[in-house]
Design a protein around this motif. Structure first.
Motif, PDB file in Angstrom:
ATOM      1  N   GLY A   1       3.243 -17.055   8.884  1.00  0.00           N
ATOM      2  CA  GLY A   1       2.504 -16.249   9.957  1.00  0.00           C
ATOM      3  C   GLY A   1       2.538 -15.022   9.546  1.00  0.00           C
ATOM      4  N   ARG A   2       3.106 -14.686   8.272  1.00  0.00           N
ATOM      5  CA  ARG A   2       3.375 -13.470   7.678  1.00  0.00           C
ATOM      6  C   ARG A   2       2.638 -13.247   6.335  1.00  0.00           C
ATOM      7  NH1 ARG A   2       9.454 -12.216   7.443  1.00  0.00           N
ATOM      8  NH2 ARG A   2       9.323 -14.406   6.682  1.00  0.00           N
ATOM      9  N   VAL A   3       2.230 -12.004   5.955  1.00  0.00           N
ATOM     10  CA  VAL A   3       1.879 -11.884   4.473  1.00  0.00           C
ATOM     11  C   VAL A   3       3.183 -10.943   3.851  1.00  0.00           C
ATOM     12  CG1 VAL A   3       0.514 -10.821   2.845  1.00  0.00           C
ATOM     13  CG2 VAL A   3      -0.510 -11.945   4.785  1.00  0.00           C
ATOM     14  N   LEU A   4       4.018 -11.625   2.994  1.00  0.00           N
ATOM     15  CA  LEU A   4       5.053 -10.923   2.314  1.00  0.00           C
ATOM     16  C   LEU A   4       4.741 -10.200   1.270  1.00  0.00           C
ATOM     17  CD1 LEU A   4       7.525 -14.030   2.907  1.00  0.00           C
ATOM     18  CD2 LEU A   4       7.257 -11.833   4.387  1.00  0.00           C
ATOM     19  N   THR A   5       5.011  -8.702   1.085  1.00  0.00           N
ATOM     20  CA  THR A   5       5.207  -8.026   0.106  1.00  0.00           C
ATOM     21  C   THR A   5       6.482  -7.415  -0.185  1.00  0.00           C
ATOM     22  OG1 THR A   5       4.062  -6.337   1.369  1.00  0.00           O
ATOM     23  CG2 THR A   5       2.626  -7.581   0.037  1.00  0.00           C
ATOM     24  N   LYS A   6       6.580  -6.885  -1.495  1.00  0.00           N
ATOM     25  CA  LYS A   6       7.907  -6.256  -1.629  1.00  0.00           C
ATOM     26  C   LYS A   6       8.100  -5.050  -0.552  1.00  0.00           C
ATOM     27  CE  LYS A   6      11.449  -5.440  -4.249  1.00  0.00           C
ATOM     28  NZ  LYS A   6      12.659  -6.588  -4.305  1.00  0.00           N
ATOM     29  N   ASP A   7       9.388  -5.033  -0.103  1.00  0.00           N
ATOM     30  CA  ASP A   7       9.824  -4.189   1.110  1.00  0.00           C
ATOM     31  C   ASP A   7       8.647  -3.831   1.815  1.00  0.00           C
ATOM     32  OD1 ASP A   7      12.134  -3.454  -0.595  1.00  0.00           O
ATOM     33  OD2 ASP A   7      10.920  -2.189  -1.792  1.00  0.00           O
ATOM     34  N   ARG A   8       7.956  -4.795   2.208  1.00  0.00           N
ATOM     35  CA  ARG A   8       6.745  -4.948   3.091  1.00  0.00           C
ATOM     36  C   ARG A   8       5.643  -3.788   2.718  1.00  0.00           C
ATOM     37  NH1 ARG A   8       9.088  -8.640   3.324  1.00  0.00           N
ATOM     38  NH2 ARG A   8      10.445  -9.625   5.147  1.00  0.00           N
ATOM     39  N   GLN A   9       5.611  -3.404   1.559  1.00  0.00           N
ATOM     40  CA  GLN A   9       4.807  -2.462   1.301  1.00  0.00           C
ATOM     41  C   GLN A   9       3.486  -3.116   0.300  1.00  0.00           C
ATOM     42  OE1 GLN A   9       5.016   1.159   1.873  1.00  0.00           O
ATOM     43  NE2 GLN A   9       6.430   0.330   3.019  1.00  0.00           N
ATOM     44  N   TRP A  10       2.199  -2.526   0.762  1.00  0.00           N
ATOM     45  CA  TRP A  10       1.040  -3.113  -0.273  1.00  0.00           C
ATOM     46  C   TRP A  10       1.046  -2.012  -1.430  1.00  0.00           C
ATOM     47  CZ3 TRP A  10      -1.829  -6.460  -1.507  1.00  0.00           C
ATOM     48  CH2 TRP A  10      -3.190  -6.245  -2.064  1.00  0.00           C
ATOM     49  N   PRO A  11       0.987  -2.670  -2.614  1.00  0.00           N
ATOM     50  CA  PRO A  11       1.178  -1.690  -3.719  1.00  0.00           C
ATOM     51  C   PRO A  11      -0.217  -0.965  -3.897  1.00  0.00           C
ATOM     52  CG  PRO A  11       0.765  -3.861  -4.730  1.00  0.00           C
ATOM     53  CD  PRO A  11       1.101  -4.086  -3.018  1.00  0.00           C
ATOM     54  N   GLY A  12      -1.305  -1.246  -3.209  1.00  0.00           N
ATOM     55  CA  GLY A  12      -2.408  -0.400  -3.412  1.00  0.00           C
ATOM     56  C   GLY A  12      -3.369  -0.502  -4.458  1.00  0.00           C
ATOM     57  N   LEU A  13      -4.296  -0.173  -4.215  1.00  0.00           N
ATOM     58  CA  LEU A  13      -5.605  -0.466  -5.319  1.00  0.00           C
ATOM     59  C   LEU A  13      -6.072   1.017  -5.941  1.00  0.00           C
ATOM     60  CD1 LEU A  13      -7.679  -3.065  -3.668  1.00  0.00           C
ATOM     61  CD2 LEU A  13      -5.754  -3.505  -5.452  1.00  0.00           C
ATOM     62  N   ALA A  14      -5.331   2.128  -5.321  1.00  0.00           N
ATOM     63  CA  ALA A  14      -5.914   3.620  -5.899  1.00  0.00           C
ATOM     64  C   ALA A  14      -5.661   3.273  -7.462  1.00  0.00           C
ATOM     65  CB  ALA A  14      -5.126   4.692  -5.340  1.00  0.00           C
ATOM     66  N   PRO A  15      -6.392   4.109  -8.191  1.00  0.00           N
ATOM     67  CA  PRO A  15      -6.167   3.946  -9.775  1.00  0.00           C
ATOM     68  C   PRO A  15      -4.804   4.198 -10.227  1.00  0.00           C
ATOM     69  CG  PRO A  15      -8.232   5.347  -9.257  1.00  0.00           C
ATOM     70  CD  PRO A  15      -7.585   5.189  -7.746  1.00  0.00           C
ATOM     71  N   GLU A  16      -3.892   5.067  -9.576  1.00  0.00           N
ATOM     72  CA  GLU A  16      -2.688   5.357 -10.081  1.00  0.00           C
ATOM     73  C   GLU A  16      -1.880   4.226  -9.751  1.00  0.00           C
ATOM     74  OE1 GLU A  16      -4.316   7.121  -7.767  1.00  0.00           O
ATOM     75  OE2 GLU A  16      -3.232   7.260  -6.110  1.00  0.00           O
TER      76      GLU A  16
END
Lengths: 406, 476
Positions: free
Chosen positions: A341-356
């Protein structure tokens, strides 16, 4: 004549009854009956490999990312088309049958996961994951085989590839087998006892001893398969992949002692027409998984199913309504008592899709190394105290585990 | 009613007396290795012209009229297409060319009269394995591999290096000088192809090269890229080439070179003694024995070096050697393609619209054409093919094939109601099996006796199936 006393008691009349075809179906002779084993309590891992590089950004859409929609002007999935799972993420509509499993906590999703190896070669990336040795050259054993080798119980039926050939994940020194399906391995159809007796006598007399050894293994495996009850009340979808998972469930529920199984699902290499192709293949995946989980019943708690792919696809769509080979993608962890029931990411952070934030300026980054997932599975689910035994060249660290059971 | 062991032993002796041990006048062991098993035509041809002349004929495939086989390929239109044409018709998708290339391989193995060329094409395809992508594979096997199997090794090596199939499979098309920016992304060396080029294609893993050699070789091959508009799909892009000086093993290459850096490196590797030894050993393993006799490996290595890699001369050395002509028979388990093609040839099956049956058994047996899982290609190692699941499918395949033969009206020269020893002897002769050991014969006689009250058709098929499943047919 060898095995005279093991001759079957059926008659030529019975032989004749089915003799209109070459393959004569007869009851499995009692000589193959084996002492039953208690229904398993050991942990089981099922590894499902999505071949081709599955697009994690379409399977589990990060609607909360402000850059998502702009990157995919024609292949984006709108929030209203997808299945919300908590606001930020939504499932592809064809994964509908997985949503109840997510909601009841038996399905966990890992996102921005993948291999540290930057290769965009299917083969290199698949090999890297199945050997759990990204970047290393010449590792020819699979991580599941090395896991089996750490276990005291070995035998041809602890590791099974259901598919056309043995997967690399199961290759290695521990004995494992591959079978296309339980039905093609069905002795009742072909291995009538008269033939088996003749083969045994012929193969035993042949100077290359490997032949008689292989045939003994084959007859033994056939006997085991014969003892696997196939009947299930669960209705699976009408796909090859679903039939493979039905066989996997039958093996797990039977007392033959399987511990690690692999199944492949091909068809995720969507360079063009992603929105035309993803629904069918995602539906194939989800429909079969849901039926499989239901079929496992009481065995679901000891069976962890890991769904993985070699890499994701570029964050931006290409000129053909698809996306090219990328980097980070998703994994699914189903059953086995995971805290889902969870989406797990590193440190609960979404890395993001911004160019950088994109890997090499174009792909979803890998923030969770797949080996950290394997390490947690080995330690928490499979009871391997030191996962480094199975993951050579990798310094497993509990602090980096994604927390599937936390 | 069963015959006594004494009678059986006498029958065994009678059936095997015609050929005990290696027999140089018997064409069948020769056809087991330089062909996909005996066919009636080839057996007759060897009896006519002798083994040596037959070998010479096979070493010169263009001298053999193969029009009957070529005519069969007419129903597979993508098989003859040029690379450019097939790349331009991708509207039909890769599935049709993919299937047609696989089916053409089965037909070639079964029906081409250029049997040695077919076997060598398969051998060298696996040596330079690429995965079937449904676009490049057909032209790759035809124009890059088969065109060179009896030519010079260096020419094949260069053709492989220029081929889109290999450039895509082992990523050389992504191998560019460090720091080049493509599409806003900084790119660099991809050493995937260079490493396999050393380890698998030429000198071998024990030749003493280092990581620096791998990188230097990769740098030599930067700029070697793909352009489907070109006839062989190759283009060289100087802007992607690494202009620095390089040292590949014993070869020094100065700065400011171009496409020739790669040519020189390939020529150096093709002429390297370690390459000669690796190729010779691999060929001897395929044609003579899995434990290759070192003396023959050495002679073949010498031939390779002396003739600057003339593969026809290397093959002539191997095939005319005593070690080959007098080798003990049946030391190798047939690989699935060999088993399936030799079954078609032995039973004289005619593939019409049922090639899918044979293709699906290749798949079940684990040798779907062009589909090996890694760059080593399909293994020549018997042990690998003895995996338990596949053994069952092997037995099943020959049984079904015998049934298909009978259903197609091929009587296998038996009625099925003959006395057991006669039935078996006729089937054995029909399948061109030179000898059944007594350990094989007795259980087959028992089985044929047990089948005696069945309809003759079933008895014929069952007995043929058992003969085909015996190691005398499963090994070569």
């Amino acid at each position: 004549m060898r095995n005279q006393d093991r001759r079957p008691r059926f008659t030529r009349r019975e032989f004749l009854r089915g003799a209109g075809t070459t393959l004569v179906a007869l009851a499995v002779p009692s000589v193959w009956a084996r002492p039953g084993r208690a229904v398993g309590t050991e942990p089981v891992v099922v590894s499902i490999f999505l071949r081709g590089g599955a697009d994690g950004l379409s399977l589990v859409v990060p609607h909360g990312d402000p850059d998502y929609a702009a990157l995919r002007p024609t292949i984006q999935l709108s929030p209203s088309d997808t299945l919300d799972i908590g606001g930020f993420y939504a499932l592809h509509p064809s994964l509908a049958s997985l949503r109840p499993l997510y909601q009841n906590g038996s399905l966990a999703i890992l996102h921005a996961v993948g291999s540290p190896d930057p290769t965009r070669s299917h083969f290199a990336a698949q090999d890297a994951i199945e050997t759990a040795a990204p970047g290393a050259h010449g590792v020819t054993t699979g991580w599941l085989n090395r896991y089996l080798a750490t276990q005291s119980v070995t035998g041809e039926f602890t590791g099974v590839s259901v598919g056309s050939s043995k997967t690399l994940a199961l290759a290695g020194s521990a004995e494992t087998i591959s079978l296309v399906s339980l039905d093609t391995f069905q002795p009742g159809k072909f291995l009538i006892t008269e033939r088996v007796s003749a083969w045994q006598a012929i193969f035993d007399a042949w100077p290359d001893r490997r032949l008689s050894h292989a045939s003994e293994e084959m007859f033994a495996a056939a006997a085991v398969v014969a003892s696997v009850p196939r009947a299930t009340p669960v209705i699976y979808p009408d796909t090859d992949f679903a039939r493979s998972l039905r066989d996997v469930a039958a093996l797990i529920k039977s007392p033959v002692g399987v511990r690690a199984l692999t199944v492949d699902l091909n068809g995720f290499d969507h360079h063009v027409d992603a929105n035309g192709r993803m629904p069918a293949i995602a539906g194939t995946l989800a429909g079969a998984l849901a039926a499989f989980q239901q079929d496992l019943g009481a065995d679901a708690s000891r069976t962890l199913t890991l769904v993985m792919t070699e890499f994701g696809r570029t964050a931006a769509e290409n000129g053909g309504g698809g996306a090219d080979h990328g980097h980070g993608s998703v994994m699914f962890a189903l059953g086995g008592g995971v805290h889902g029931g969870r989406v797990l990411t590193k440190d609960r952070q979404w890395p993001g899709l911004a160019p950088e934030n994109l890997f090499e300026g174009r792909d979803l980054a890998v923030t969770t190394d797949f080996r950290d997932v394997f390490a947690e599975v080995l330690r928490r689910h499979l009871g391997v105290a030191d996962p480094n035994v199975v993951l050579p060249g990798f310094a497993a660290d509990r602090a980096r585990e994604p927390g599937l059971w936390s | 009613m069963r015959r006594s062991p004494f009678v059986l032993a006498a029958i065994a002796l009678a059936l095997s007396a015609s050929c005990i041990g290696p027999d140089r006048t018997d064409p069948r062991p020769l056809l087991d290795r330089i062909a996909y098993g005996p066919s009636p035509e080839d057996t007759r041809r060897i009896r006519e012209i002798g083994a040596r002349a037959f070998i010479e004929e096979q070493l010169d495939p263009t001298s053999i009229d193969d029009s009957a086989f070529e005519a069969r390929l007419a129903s597979y239109p993508t098989v003859g297409m040029s690379l450019a044409d097939i790349a331009s018709i991708q509207t039909i998708g890769p599935d049709v060319p993919m299937l047609e290339s696989m089916d053409a391989k089965i037909l070639r193995a079964a029906y081409s009269k250029r049997q040695l060329e077919a076997i060598l094409s398969d051998f060298w395809f696996n040596h330079f394995h690429v995965r079937n992508d449904g676009i490049t594979v057909g032209s790759y096997e035809r124009d890059v591999i088969r065109a060179h199997v009896l030519g010079r090794f260096e020419e094949m090596l260069v053709a492989v290096a220029r081929s889109p199939a290999m450039a895509i499979y082992l990523n050389n098309m992504e191998n560019v000088r460090d720091g080049v920016v493509i599409g806003g992304v900084e790119r660099g060396i991809n050493e995937n192809y260079a490493r396999e080029l050393l380890e698998l294609h030429t000198v071998g893993v024990d030749a003493g090269y280092t990581q620096q050699d791998v990188i230097a070789l990769a740098r030599c091959l930067t700029g070697w890229s793909v352009d489907f508009e070109e006839p062989d799909g190759f283009t060289y892009i100087d802007g992607l080439h690494d202009k620095g000086p390089k040292q590949v093993m014993g070869l020094a290459i100065g700065a400011n070179g171009g496409e020739d850096d790669g040519r020189r490196a390939l020529a150096y590797l093709a002429a390297h003694p370690s390459t000669a030894a690796q190729i010779a050993r691999k060929l001897v393993r395929r044609f003579v024995d899995e434990n290759p006799p070192q003396a023959l490996v050495d002679t073949a290595t010498d031939t390779f070096l002396r003739t600057r890699g003339d593969l026809r001369e290397v093959m002539r050395t191997i095939l005319l050697s005593d070690a080959f002509l007098s080798r003990p028979p049946r030391t190798k388990l047939k690989r699935p393609l060999v088993l399936i093609a030799s079954t078609i040839r032995a039973l004289r099956l005619e593939i019409q619209d049922d090639v899918g049956f044979y293709r699906s058994y290749l798949w079940l047996l684990g040798e779907l054409p062009y589909n090996a899982g890694d760059p080593r290609g399909y293994s020549e190692n018997s042990a690998q093919w003895l995996a338990s699941g596949a053994l069952l499918s092997r037995l099943e395949f020959v049984w079904l094939a015998a049934g298909r033969a009978r259903a197609a009206g091929l009587d296998l020269d038996v009625s099925g109601s003959e006395p057991s020893f006669e039935l078996i002897g006729r089937i054995k002769a029909r399948l061109a099996l030179s000898r059944l050991s007594s350990g094989t014969l007795q259980p087959i006689v028992d089985y044929a006796e047990w089948l005696a009250v069945l309809p003759p058709d079933i008895r014929a098929v069952e007995t043929a199936g058992l003969v085909l499943s015996s190691p005398e047919f499963q090994y070569h």
